[in-house]
Design an enzyme around this catalytic site. Structure first.
Site, PDB file in Angstrom:
ATOM      1  N   LYS A 100       0.814  -1.218   0.000  1.00 32.03           N
ATOM      2  CA  LYS A 100       0.000   0.000   0.000  1.00 32.03           C
ATOM      3  C   LYS A 100       0.848   1.269   0.000  1.00 32.03           C
ATOM      4  O   LYS A 100       0.329   2.355  -0.285  1.00 32.03           O
ATOM      5  CB  LYS A 100      -0.961   0.007   1.190  1.00 32.03           C
ATOM      6  CG  LYS A 100      -0.333   0.147   2.549  1.00 32.03           C
ATOM      7  CD  LYS A 100      -1.398   0.070   3.633  1.00 32.03           C
ATOM      8  CE  LYS A 100      -0.807   0.207   5.027  1.00 32.03           C
ATOM      9  NZ  LYS A 100      -0.188   1.516   5.291  1.00 32.03           N
ATOM     10  N   ASP A 101       2.148   1.150   0.294  1.00 26.92           N
ATOM     11  CA  ASP A 101       3.038   2.318   0.278  1.00 26.92           C
ATOM     12  C   ASP A 101       3.632   2.592  -1.099  1.00 26.92           C
ATOM     13  O   ASP A 101       4.300   3.616  -1.290  1.00 26.92           O
ATOM     14  CB  ASP A 101       4.197   2.115   1.264  1.00 26.92           C
ATOM     15  CG  ASP A 101       3.762   2.177   2.708  1.00 26.92           C
ATOM     16  OD1 ASP A 101       2.698   2.766   2.982  1.00 26.92           O
ATOM     17  OD2 ASP A 101       4.480   1.632   3.568  1.00 26.92           O
ATOM     18  N   ARG A 118      -7.493   8.347   3.634  1.00 31.58           N
ATOM     19  CA  ARG A 118      -8.617   7.413   3.441  1.00 31.58           C
ATOM     20  C   ARG A 118      -9.324   7.147   4.763  1.00 31.58           C
ATOM     21  O   ARG A 118     -10.565   7.242   4.860  1.00 31.58           O
ATOM     22  CB  ARG A 118      -8.101   6.096   2.844  1.00 31.58           C
ATOM     23  CG  ARG A 118      -9.172   4.997   2.757  1.00 31.58           C
ATOM     24  CD  ARG A 118      -8.533   3.666   2.367  1.00 31.58           C
ATOM     25  NE  ARG A 118      -7.511   3.243   3.315  1.00 31.58           N
ATOM     26  CZ  ARG A 118      -7.741   2.519   4.414  1.00 31.58           C
ATOM     27  NH1 ARG A 118      -8.978   2.131   4.693  1.00 31.58           N
ATOM     28  NH2 ARG A 118      -6.749   2.177   5.214  1.00 31.58           N
ATOM     29  N   ARG A 119      -8.556   6.810   5.789  1.00 33.89           N
ATOM     30  CA  ARG A 119      -9.172   6.540   7.091  1.00 33.89           C
ATOM     31  C   ARG A 119      -9.844   7.788   7.649  1.00 33.89           C
ATOM     32  O   ARG A 119     -10.926   7.708   8.245  1.00 33.89           O
ATOM     33  CB  ARG A 119      -8.120   6.004   8.067  1.00 33.89           C
ATOM     34  CG  ARG A 119      -7.642   4.588   7.727  1.00 33.89           C
ATOM     35  CD  ARG A 119      -6.478   4.167   8.596  1.00 33.89           C
ATOM     36  NE  ARG A 119      -6.031   2.811   8.274  1.00 33.89           N
ATOM     37  CZ  ARG A 119      -4.786   2.395   8.384  1.00 33.89           C
ATOM     38  NH1 ARG A 119      -3.827   3.238   8.782  1.00 33.89           N
ATOM     39  NH2 ARG A 119      -4.459   1.144   8.090  1.00 33.89           N
ATOM     40  N   ARG A 136       2.446   5.528  17.576  1.00 35.09           N
ATOM     41  CA  ARG A 136       1.021   5.852  17.615  1.00 35.09           C
ATOM     42  C   ARG A 136       0.360   5.311  18.883  1.00 35.09           C
ATOM     43  O   ARG A 136      -0.502   5.976  19.477  1.00 35.09           O
ATOM     44  CB  ARG A 136       0.330   5.304  16.369  1.00 35.09           C
ATOM     45  CG  ARG A 136       0.857   5.938  15.086  1.00 35.09           C
ATOM     46  CD  ARG A 136       0.093   5.491  13.868  1.00 35.09           C
ATOM     47  NE  ARG A 136       0.931   5.551  12.677  1.00 35.09           N
ATOM     48  CZ  ARG A 136       0.478   5.441  11.449  1.00 35.09           C
ATOM     49  NH1 ARG A 136      -0.812   5.279  11.228  1.00 35.09           N
ATOM     50  NH2 ARG A 136       1.291   5.503  10.410  1.00 35.09           N
ATOM     51  N   ARG A 138       0.957  10.722  13.005  1.00 35.05           N
ATOM     52  CA  ARG A 138       2.023  10.040  12.295  1.00 35.05           C
ATOM     53  C   ARG A 138       2.938   9.270  13.225  1.00 35.05           C
ATOM     54  O   ARG A 138       2.909   9.428  14.426  1.00 35.05           O
ATOM     55  CB  ARG A 138       2.823  11.052  11.475  1.00 35.05           C
ATOM     56  CG  ARG A 138       2.030  11.610  10.290  1.00 35.05           C
ATOM     57  CD  ARG A 138       2.955  12.077   9.199  1.00 35.05           C
ATOM     58  NE  ARG A 138       3.930  11.060   8.842  1.00 35.05           N
ATOM     59  CZ  ARG A 138       5.157  11.333   8.403  1.00 35.05           C
ATOM     60  NH1 ARG A 138       5.547  12.577   8.282  1.00 35.05           N
ATOM     61  NH2 ARG A 138       5.982  10.361   8.087  1.00 35.05           N
ATOM     62  N   CYS A 198      -0.618   9.744  -1.500  1.00 35.16           N
ATOM     63  CA  CYS A 198      -0.960   9.984  -0.100  1.00 35.16           C
ATOM     64  C   CYS A 198      -1.872  11.196   0.058  1.00 35.16           C
ATOM     65  O   CYS A 198      -2.321  11.502   1.149  1.00 35.16           O
ATOM     66  CB  CYS A 198       0.314  10.177   0.730  1.00 35.16           C
ATOM     67  SG  CYS A 198       1.210   8.635   1.043  1.00 35.16           S
TER      68      CYS A 198
END
Length: 311
Positions: A87-88, A135-136, A159, A153, A246
């Site tokens: 996904k990156d 997205r989230r 986190r 981040r 992103c």
């Protein structure tokens, strides 16, 4: 007679999750080829995305923030392979490089980690959800416009520390990453994909190599999961059709069922107030065509005004 590969250098970011993924690839190479583990070196490479932690990703660049320095060493021959979270990965890779293998995908769902409540639905009005993913952020705002969403981040451990410090009451992380870290016990809820669809590529580890490098192609071939490879071809084509980065809230997931591929995709405005969804299917023999068509359909359906929110 078994082929010998000599010393193999795997490039990776230095976060605990990135290292876990690189070690998984190393262990699979050892098992597939009977190699000695000490002949596979894991090379930690610092990326801009890791170094710059005081700004949102959309302010300092796109997905390439987590790959550029690694890809530079891959292109120059300083490393032989690079291991990434799929996904990156940008949809356009540097000249001469290619994604050569995808490990079998883990559960692609997002995991909810709550301190004030065990689920997104149970959070009290005004609670703070921290996430760096656009997205989230958009999906949370669509589901719960009464919540406050803040940028959040750092690696998984950072986190979680921020949660403990009260910076936010909850966060969302990839279930696959937490499972790879042996941290599934911290999850308080799993987000179902029909209401909280994952990022394209989420849950899949990919290996990047140099195009036409027969040595490394032969090395990674046994690790490549065909269904995951086909699904990711569809998802990445969808992302490319929408110029995903992103800076863009895009979700997409493809599933293989025999000779058929089923795909579901979503695009949202960052505030979550407008979204467009698509569900489609087609032959698994041409997954990229299906993904591109789905992206083109959503682009036409949303209209040009929709995409101004992505700038």
């Amino acid at each position: 007679m078994a082929r010998t590969f000599g010393t193999v250098r795997i490039g990776t970011r230095g976060s605990p999750l990135a290292l876990a993924q690189a070690h998984e690839v190393r262990d699979r190479l050892v098992a597939a080829h009977g190699m000695a583990a000490e002949t596979i070196e894991i090379v930690v490479i610092s990326t801009k995305g890791d170094r710059v932690q005081d700004r949102e990703l959309k302010e300092i660049g796109g997905k390439g923030l987590f790959t550029e320095e690694i890809e530079a060493q891959l292109a120059s021959g300083e490393i032989d392979l690079a291991v990434h979270s799929s996904k990156d990965m940008p949809t356009k890779l540097p000249e001469g490089l290619a994604l050569t293998a995808f490990l079998k995908r883990e559960d692609p769902r997002d995991a909810f980690i709550g301190r004030a409540a065990p689920s997104l639905a149970a959070l009290p009005a005004g609670a703070i959800v921290g996430t760096s993913s656009l997205r989230r952020q958009a999906l949370v705002r669509r589901a719960r416009p009464d919540l406050t969403v803040v940028g959040f981040r750092g690696n998984v451990q950072t986190r979680l520390r921020k949660l403990d410090e009260g910076v936010a009451h909850a966060t969302l992380l990839a279930n696959a990453g937490l499972r790879r870290l042996g941290m599934a016990e911290i999850i308080t809820d799993l987000m179902e994909m029909d209401v909280f669809p994952p990022a394209p590529g989420q849950g899949a580890i990919c290996i990047e190599g140099r195009k036409g490098d027969e040595r490394t192609d032969a090395l990674v071939e046994p690790l490549d999961d065909v269904d995951t490879h086909v699904a990711l071809a569809c998802e990445r084509a969808f992302l490319a059709a929408l110029d995903g980065s992103c800076r863009t809230p895009i979700a997409g997931h493809a599933r293989i069922d025999g000779d058929t591929i089923a795909f579901a995709g979503t695009i949202l405005t960052p505030d979550g107030t407008e979204a467009h969804d698509i569900e489609t299917s087609g032959p698994a023999s041409d997954p990229a065509a299906l993904g591109r068509a789905a992206g083109d359909t959503l682009r036409a359906r949303a209209g040009s005004a929709f995409f101004k929110s992505w700038v």
